[in-house]
Design an enzyme around this catalytic site. Structure first.
Site, mmCIF file in Angstrom:
data_model
loop_
_atom_site.group_PDB
_atom_site.id
_atom_site.type_symbol
_atom_site.label_atom_id
_atom_site.label_comp_id
_atom_site.label_asym_id
_atom_site.label_seq_id
_atom_site.Cartn_x
_atom_site.Cartn_y
_atom_site.Cartn_z
ATOM 1 N N ILE A 125 92.987 -59.581 22.703
ATOM 2 C CA ILE A 125 92.565 -61.112 22.517
ATOM 3 C C ILE A 125 93.703 -61.572 21.445
ATOM 4 O O ILE A 125 93.859 -62.999 21.443
ATOM 5 C CB ILE A 125 91.261 -61.405 21.872
ATOM 6 C CG1 ILE A 125 90.912 -60.840 20.708
ATOM 7 C CG2 ILE A 125 90.303 -61.226 23.047
ATOM 8 C CD1 ILE A 125 89.747 -61.641 19.978
ATOM 9 N N ASP A 126 94.128 -60.973 20.642
ATOM 10 C CA ASP A 126 95.343 -61.538 19.725
ATOM 11 C C ASP A 126 96.456 -61.971 20.444
ATOM 12 O O ASP A 126 97.427 -62.791 19.901
ATOM 13 C CB ASP A 126 95.668 -60.491 18.453
ATOM 14 C CG ASP A 126 94.721 -60.144 17.760
ATOM 15 O OD1 ASP A 126 93.630 -60.711 17.837
ATOM 16 O OD2 ASP A 126 94.851 -59.333 16.817
#
Ligand SMILES: Nc1ncnc2c1ncn2[C@@H]1O[C@H](COP(=O)(O)OP(=O)(O)O)[C@@H](O)[C@H]1O
Ligand SMILES: O=P(O)(O)OC[C@H]1O[C@](O)(COP(=O)(O)O)[C@@H](O)[C@@H]1O
Ligand SMILES: [Mg+2]
Length: 533
Positions: free
Chosen positions: A273-274
């Site tokens: 998700i980064d």
């Protein structure tokens, strides 16, 4: 050994960034100029972009799709026939698939490539291209002989279950494969757990749930044990879903497989998700996470709007890259200031955060700050008792910048400015990644999974799949792990955020401060932005 290599190195105000400018050919014995001394490159944990490694004749011919034009480079992915030249091919069973019956062009030509660079200047090189993802006319596996496995590693991300589901359904519905194993608990599951049989029925509704059906873990990527296990179990297609660390592990697995001369296709599906994976446009689940973050920002806004001098702090994930904070801020419009790891900030004095917050409190009586968890770590470490801890995968464990900021605001406004502030700190970290993927991420996950299946069936290996300028491509795994995607302060996206929030850029101070710092401190700050490889 000939290498085709191209890169440039530039120094931006707050970080050292690396980018490619030109394509040059030279022999491996050619020494680098002093500016590119290996010591300096090692310090940055940077491996030069080896675009085409012509160590095998077969790979060489595939890499030179357009040999007349030196500025057109195809970064081809490894293929099983590179080390198993006599491997038999078969007509792709998709030819007979009802799903593709009326498709005009069922198969993607091996010469179709996707450009990494789509904005060009007249006369400039056309740059690097990757093979376009999709079904190929020939496959290198008989469907009934495929034994595939899927493993998920690293942190959670919305959409992992959708990818698992679509790999299983894709293999089964498109290629008639029904021997698919789930490896449980990440890499270490290869050698420490039993496998789980996966069928379209058993994965039918898993996309509606967050997390991963197969469980995940950090650490434990023992390449030799993993490949021994792949060999012992007779697995010949390995689908590996995970982030930068996982992709490095996948590359090591592919290399070991090649060394042993096994007919095993290794396909990586990038997850985080980064959004810190290089080359691809965006990682799956990112949009869902940004959407989920809106709920926390909304809550902070409602809280601080309803009191006098309300200060809301929302901490979002983002270890080295501030993309979630950046996009969540841009999407919300309720955020007054966004702090990310790439942009060091300061609190005191002119142009500092305290001054800005006080100004906004005067104007609006409330202020909302979004802070990425990796922001300001160097400052937090100065005031908090810090031990340099790492997780099982070797990732640095972060200090709580949200709590630190909360305390700093309380001290400054109540003790120094004698102002009463109402501080609300919201830390939704795991909530934004533990949810199922939204509709658009589900579609994206389906495309990733099907492309991975087509690639493995076509005999590609050591590849990652992902969108490059909106077109799905096969990318050598080594390419996506050599750098990390970070928010570039010198790009216009950060400028757009500054223009939207009208927050301080902290740049001038950073420049001045960097001048004052010794090289070790600069290196320490930079190393937080560039992960070791
Ligand atoms: N350089 C590496 N080489 C081999 N395996 C690695 C490497 N870095 C990480 N891994 C393995 O990849 C898995 C996931 O890595 P991690 O950094 O936790 O998450 P992510 O893949 O999401 O970045 C772990 O099992 C870890 O041991
Ligand atoms: O507590 P955990 O599970 O180790 O995860 C925390 C980290 O995971 C992340 O979501 C990134 O995970 P990945 O490295 O797996 O992409 C970071 O934002 C966060 O720092
Ligand atoms: Mg990672």
């Amino acid at each position: 050994m000939d290498l085709s290599i191209s890169y440039s190195l530039s120094k931006s105000p707050s970080s050292l960034s690396l980018s490619r400018i030109t394509h040059t050919s030279f022999s491996s014995r050619t020494s680098l100029t002093p500016f590119f001394s290996s010591k300096f490159i090692n310090k940055l944990s940077y491996r030069p972009l080896v675009l085409v490694k012509k160590h095998q004749a077969r790979a060489q011919s595939r890499n030179e799709i357009d040999s007349q034009d030196d500025a057109f480079i195809v970064d081809n992915v490894p293929h099983l026939t590179d080390f198993l030249p006599d491997l038999q091919s078969y007509p792709n069973p998709l030819k007979k698939s009802p799903a593709y019956a009326i498709v005009k062009k069922t198969f993607v030509s091996p010469e179709d490539v996707v450009a990494q660079k789509i904005v060009l200047q007249k006369g400039s090189s056309r740059g690097v291209h990757f093979p376009r993802a999709g079904p190929r006319e020939k496959v290198y596996f008989k469907s009934e002989e495929v034994r595939a496995c899927i493993v998920t590693c690293g942190g959670l991300c919305p959409g992992i279950n959708t990818v698992i589901r679509e790999i299983v359904c894709g293999l089964n519905f498109m290629y008639g494969v029904d021997d698919i194993l789930g490896i449980e608990g990440g890499y270490k599951g290869f050698y420490s757990k039993n496998t789980k049989k996966l069928t379209p029925k058993s994965v039918d509704d898993i996309h509606k749930r967050g997390g991963t059906l197969l469980q995940t873990s950090r650490g434990g990527s023992d390449t030799i044990k993993i490949v021994d296990n792949i060999q012992d179990r007779g697995i010949n297609q390995v689908y590996i879903i995970g982030g930068d660390g996982t992709q490095r592990g996948a590359n090591a697995i592919y290399k070991e497989v090649e060394k042993r001369g096994l007919q095993v296709a290794v396909a990586g599906i990038p997850k985080t998700i980064d959004n810190d994976i290089a080359v691809i446009d965006k990682s799956f689940g990112f949009d869902t996470a940004v959407e989920e973050a809106q709920r926390a920002i909304n809550a902070a806004h409602v809280e601080v709007e309803s009191v006098e001098n309300g200060v809301g702090i929302v901490k979002l994930m983002g270890r080295y890259s501030g993309f979630i904070a950046l996009y969540a801020t841009l999407a919300s419009r309720d955020v007054d200031c966004c702090l990310i790891p790439e942009s060091p900030f300061y609190l005191e004095g002119q142009g500092g955060l305290f001054e800005f917050v006080e100004q906004r409190l005067k104007e609006n009586s409330h202020v909302v700050i979004v802070v990425a968890e990796g922001a300001g770590q160097e400052f937090v470490a100065q005031t908090m008792q810090s031990i340099d801890e790492k997780d099982a995968s070797g990732n640095r464990l972060l200090l709580d910048v949200g709590q630190w900021l909360t305390q700093k605001f309380k001290d400054h406004f109540t003790k120094v400015r004698k102002m009463t502030i109402n501080l609300k700190y919201i830390d939704p970290t795991y909530m934004i990644r533990a949810v199922p993927s939204n509709a658009s991420d589900n579609i994206y996950c389906t495309l990733l999974a099907q492309s991975a299946v087509h690639g493995a069936m076509a005999g590609y290996t050591g590849f990652t799949v992902g969108p490059v300028n909106s077109r799905h491509a096969y990318i050598p795994i080594s390419r996506v792990t050599e750098t990390q995607n970070v928010v570039k302060l010198t790009d216009r996206s950060w400028a757009r955020l500054l223009a939207s929030t009208n927050q301080p850029s902290f740049v001038q101070h950073n420049d001045v401060e960097r001048e004052k710092l010794d090289q070790d401190t600069i290196d320490a700050i930079d190393s937080m932005r560039i992960t070791s490889i």
